[in-house]
Write an enzyme that holds these catalytic residues in place. Structure first.
Site, PDB file in Angstrom:
ATOM      1  N   ARG A  18       0.665  -1.132   0.137  1.00 22.09           N
ATOM      2  CA  ARG A  18      -0.060   0.181  -0.095  1.00 22.09           C
ATOM      3  C   ARG A  18       0.909   1.275  -0.133  1.00 22.09           C
ATOM      4  O   ARG A  18       0.364   2.476  -0.368  1.00 22.09           O
ATOM      5  CB  ARG A  18      -0.916  -0.170   1.385  1.00 22.09           C
ATOM      6  CG  ARG A  18      -1.985  -1.133   1.129  1.00 22.09           C
ATOM      7  CD  ARG A  18      -2.611  -1.355   2.550  1.00 22.09           C
ATOM      8  NE  ARG A  18      -3.349  -0.032   2.687  1.00 22.09           N
ATOM      9  CZ  ARG A  18      -3.952   0.015   4.058  1.00 22.09           C
ATOM     10  NH1 ARG A  18      -3.876  -0.947   4.911  1.00 22.09           N
ATOM     11  NH2 ARG A  18      -4.695   1.092   4.099  1.00 22.09           N
ATOM     12  N   ASN A 363      40.568  33.600  11.939  1.00 22.80           N
ATOM     13  CA  ASN A 363      39.491  34.327  11.557  1.00 22.80           C
ATOM     14  C   ASN A 363      39.366  33.879  10.081  1.00 22.80           C
ATOM     15  O   ASN A 363      40.440  34.148   9.384  1.00 22.80           O
ATOM     16  CB  ASN A 363      39.527  35.779  11.901  1.00 22.80           C
ATOM     17  CG  ASN A 363      38.145  36.460  11.414  1.00 22.80           C
ATOM     18  OD1 ASN A 363      37.286  36.503  11.946  1.00 22.80           O
ATOM     19  ND2 ASN A 363      38.198  36.826  10.021  1.00 22.80           N
ATOM     20  N   ARG A 426      47.389  37.467  -4.872  1.00 26.99           N
ATOM     21  CA  ARG A 426      46.681  38.163  -6.014  1.00 26.99           C
ATOM     22  C   ARG A 426      47.361  38.704  -6.993  1.00 26.99           C
ATOM     23  O   ARG A 426      48.696  39.080  -6.539  1.00 26.99           O
ATOM     24  CB  ARG A 426      45.479  39.081  -5.422  1.00 26.99           C
ATOM     25  CG  ARG A 426      46.084  40.192  -4.705  1.00 26.99           C
ATOM     26  CD  ARG A 426      44.893  40.856  -4.135  1.00 26.99           C
ATOM     27  NE  ARG A 426      45.400  42.064  -3.527  1.00 26.99           N
ATOM     28  CZ  ARG A 426      45.417  42.315  -2.164  1.00 26.99           C
ATOM     29  NH1 ARG A 426      44.922  41.326  -1.497  1.00 26.99           N
ATOM     30  NH2 ARG A 426      45.818  43.440  -1.435  1.00 26.99           N
TER      31      ARG A 426
END
Length: 458
Positions: A18, A363, A426
């Site tokens: 079912r 952090n 960077r």
């Protein structure tokens, strides 16, 4: 007096037709645990040392689940489905040596409490040979009624066979039973199949036991506790009742749930006192949260540990293997997987930390990514104590960043960083005076020409 030896037989051979599922019915889950897993957990907590699970043919996943959740349990195959008593007898080998008490439960009745099993056991210890667990039904239609006289259970009357007076009885059969171990096989072997379906039913145990002159009693449980599951809708209702139970227990244990109805628990969630949980938080399996931690709104935790006084979220995601230290901060839209975040460290927003260690008081700036996967293997990012990682940093693992290092924003870091070093990863900034207006003019003309061509096309 020594504790009675106990055997639990869990009937779990149902196909779940079912539910329209290819999985065995009892493999569906409530609170992140299979239905049969809940029952195994309950009987183990009720000091039942022997467990037998009756399975259907070709159910290897169910056998594996039983082995994982209760290694001491045995599985017994019911090759033909000829009724509940026939199913219980499939576990006949488990009844040797003869235990003091035998409990027959159902794998699709996951909310049964250990205390209820203990109460049935106490009735057996007090002299009953058979104890049937009943409940007061809000709407008894369709249930077998438990009929009592003088404190003795005299019959289980099915709805179709009940008189009008008997249909007014609200005390109904849950199907769960406890037997004196010495009488268990005697009773079940005496059950016949003289009925329309030619099946052997446990409900006939009452008539058989009384015919043998045995003591038959009933015990009562809350209706919600003995709900069976046959459909997806019933699965959802039982999930809702399970969640309500877990929320209430958490609050009773000293947890603050700001909006209880919006918090979802797993079967094994552990929250210490004075934890605060804001709205719309989901606890997956394997989560523990220590005292005074705060889990802010819309956070999702799974297989993770959160230390004392830590803060998560809002919108934080802790995946398996996340360990958040005392007083650490995991902020909004931060994902942590298989990583340790040290005491007092902060990962406050828009960051992915995977396969990593972050030392105390470090952090991690917004937009930082630990690049842990090379397409074949996962690699570790090891960040020391008191490190500052600037926003939009890309840390390519395997990599080690020493204590006290400072990583400038926007860098791609591919080599190990010594302690107290400054890293600028960077490209150098180039400034071309007056070129912005020329560039914008070029883009504007291109836009106008495209619009003109589009118009000419129609």
């Amino acid at each position: 007096m020594s504790a009675p030896t106990r055997l639990a037989i869990i009937l779990a051979a149902g196909l779940g037709t079912r539910m329209k599922s290819e999985r065995p019915k009892v493999m569906h889950e409530i609170g992140g645990l299979s239905l049969v897993g809940h029952v195994l957990k309950a009987v183990s907590a009720a000091s039942v040392e022997r467990i037998a699970v009756v399975v259907g043919p070709d159910m290897p996943a169910l056998v594996s689940e039983v082995g994982r959740r209760a290694p001491q349990a045995s599985c017994h195959e019911q090759t033909e489905r000829l009724g509940t008593a026939h199913a219980a007898l499939a576990a006949r080998p488990a009844a040797t040596p003869v235990p003091d008490q035998v409990f027959v439960l159902f794998g699709d009745t996951p909310l049964v409490r250990p205390g209820t099993i203990e109460r049935i056991g106490a009735r057996l210890s007090a002299g009953a040979d058979l104890v049937v667990l009943g409940f007061q039904a809000a709407n008894p239609f369709g249930y077998g009624r438990l009929l009592e006289e003088g404190g003795e259970l005299v019959a289980i009357r099915e709805e179709k066979d009940a008189s009008e007076a008997e249909r007014q009885v609200a005390f109904c059969n849950s199907g769960i039973m406890g037997f004196s171990g010495a009488r268990f096989l005697e009773i079940l072997d005496a059950i016949g199949n003289d009925n329309a379906n030619s099946e052997f039913y446990l409900t006939d145990a009452v008539e058989v036991a009384r015919g043998l002159g045995l003591s038959v009693a009933s015990e009562t449980a809350d209706e919600a506790e003995v709900q069976g599951i046959n459909t997806r809708a019933q699965l959802a209702r039982v999930e809702a009742d399970f969640q309500a139970r877990m929320r209430q227990q958490a609050m009773d244990d000293g947890v603050t749930l700001v909006a209880p109805e919006t918090v979802f628990f797993s079967h094994d969630t552990v929250l210490a006192a004075d934890v605060v949980v804001e709205p719309n938080v989901v606890f997956g399996p394997g989560v523990s949260v220590a005292r005074d931690a705060v889990v802010r709104a819309f956070s999702h935790l799974e297989q993770a540990r959160v230390g004392e006084g830590a803060t998560l979220g809002p919108y934080a995601r802790l995946r398996p293997g996340a360990e958040i230290g005392t007083g650490a901060h995991i902020g909004n839209f931060v994902e942590v997987k298989n990583a340790t975040v040290g005491e007092g460290a902060k990962v406050n927003h828009l960051t992915y930390v995977g396969d990593a260690r972050i030392g105390a008081r470090s952090n991690i700036g917004a937009g930082t990514i630990t690049c842990n996967y090379d397409g074949f293997l996962k690699h570790l990012t090891d960040i020391g104590e008191d490190v500052f990682v600037g926003s939009n940093s890309t840390l390519v693992a395997p990599i080690t960043i020493g204590d006290g290092a400072y990583l400038a924003a926007g860098g791609t870091v591919t080599q190990n960083v010594p302690a107290d070093a400054l890293v600028i990863g960077r490209a150098r900034q180039a400034v071309k005076e007056g070129r912005a207006s020329l560039l914008k003019s070029r883009f504007r003309r291109a836009k106008e020409e495209k619009a003109k061509r589009d118009k000419e096309k129609g």
